[in-house]
Design a protein around this motif. Structure first.
Motif, PDB file in Angstrom:
ATOM      1  N   GLN A 269       6.739  19.451  86.744  1.00 32.80           N
ATOM      2  CA  GLN A 269       7.898  19.761  85.823  1.00 32.80           C
ATOM      3  C   GLN A 269       8.213  21.298  86.080  1.00 32.80           C
ATOM      4  O   GLN A 269       7.102  22.214  85.868  1.00 32.80           O
TER       5      GLN A 269
ATOM      6  N   TYR B  37      23.498  19.269  80.193  1.00 35.53           N
ATOM      7  CA  TYR B  37      22.325  18.844  80.712  1.00 35.53           C
ATOM      8  C   TYR B  37      21.385  18.476  79.506  1.00 35.53           C
ATOM      9  O   TYR B  37      20.885  17.487  79.282  1.00 35.53           O
ATOM     10  N   TYR B  38      20.788  19.558  78.785  1.00 34.92           N
ATOM     11  CA  TYR B  38      19.852  19.586  77.744  1.00 34.92           C
ATOM     12  C   TYR B  38      20.481  18.903  76.671  1.00 34.92           C
ATOM     13  O   TYR B  38      19.830  17.839  75.967  1.00 34.92           O
TER      14      TYR B  38
ATOM     15  N   LYS C 212      20.231  15.048  77.886  1.00 31.16           N
ATOM     16  CA  LYS C 212      18.807  14.655  77.422  1.00 31.16           C
ATOM     17  C   LYS C 212      18.338  14.381  76.350  1.00 31.16           C
ATOM     18  O   LYS C 212      17.744  13.532  76.025  1.00 31.16           O
ATOM     19  N   TRP C 213      18.308  15.459  75.532  1.00 29.39           N
ATOM     20  CA  TRP C 213      17.932  15.356  74.127  1.00 29.39           C
ATOM     21  C   TRP C 213      18.764  14.218  73.494  1.00 29.39           C
ATOM     22  O   TRP C 213      18.077  13.847  72.225  1.00 29.39           O
TER      23      TRP C 213
ATOM     24  N   ALA D  26      19.597  11.580  74.707  1.00 30.25           N
ATOM     25  CA  ALA D  26      19.139   9.963  75.191  1.00 30.25           C
ATOM     26  C   ALA D  26      17.707   9.610  74.708  1.00 30.25           C
ATOM     27  O   ALA D  26      17.182   8.716  74.482  1.00 30.25           O
ATOM     28  N   ASP D  27      17.060  10.706  74.515  1.00 31.45           N
ATOM     29  CA  ASP D  27      15.393  10.784  74.161  1.00 31.45           C
ATOM     30  C   ASP D  27      15.132  10.669  72.752  1.00 31.45           C
ATOM     31  O   ASP D  27      14.149  10.429  72.147  1.00 31.45           O
TER      32      ASP D  27
END
Length: 74
Positions: A3, A42-43, A46-47, A49-50
């Motif tokens: 990562q 993007y963040y 991402k945040w 979705a999770d």
């Protein structure tokens, strides 16, 4: 999987997300004071979705309810 570290501080990314949400502007209109819009977007995706935003909201709700001496869960 390795990562990689982010070039942008996460606080600046969060501030960029809050800017878009508060002002109702499109992602491409994020001012230059924040990270580039693709990074902010993007963040956010991402945040979302999770489940990060759901967890943050839950923690803030509990903290606010406890601060005013209410039961943690309605």
């Amino acid at each position: 999987m390795v990562q990689r570290t982010s070039k942008w501080p996460l606080r600046a990314v969060v501030n960029g997300i809050f800017y878009v949400l508060k002002n109702g502007c499109v992602w491409r209109d994020v001012p230059a004071d924040f990270p580039p819009w693709p990074t902010v977007y993007y963040y956010f995706g991402k945040w979302t979705a999770d489940g990060t935003w759901q967890r943050v909201s839950g923690c803030l709700t509990l903290e606010a309810r406890e601060r005013v001496k209410k039961t943690p869960s309605p």
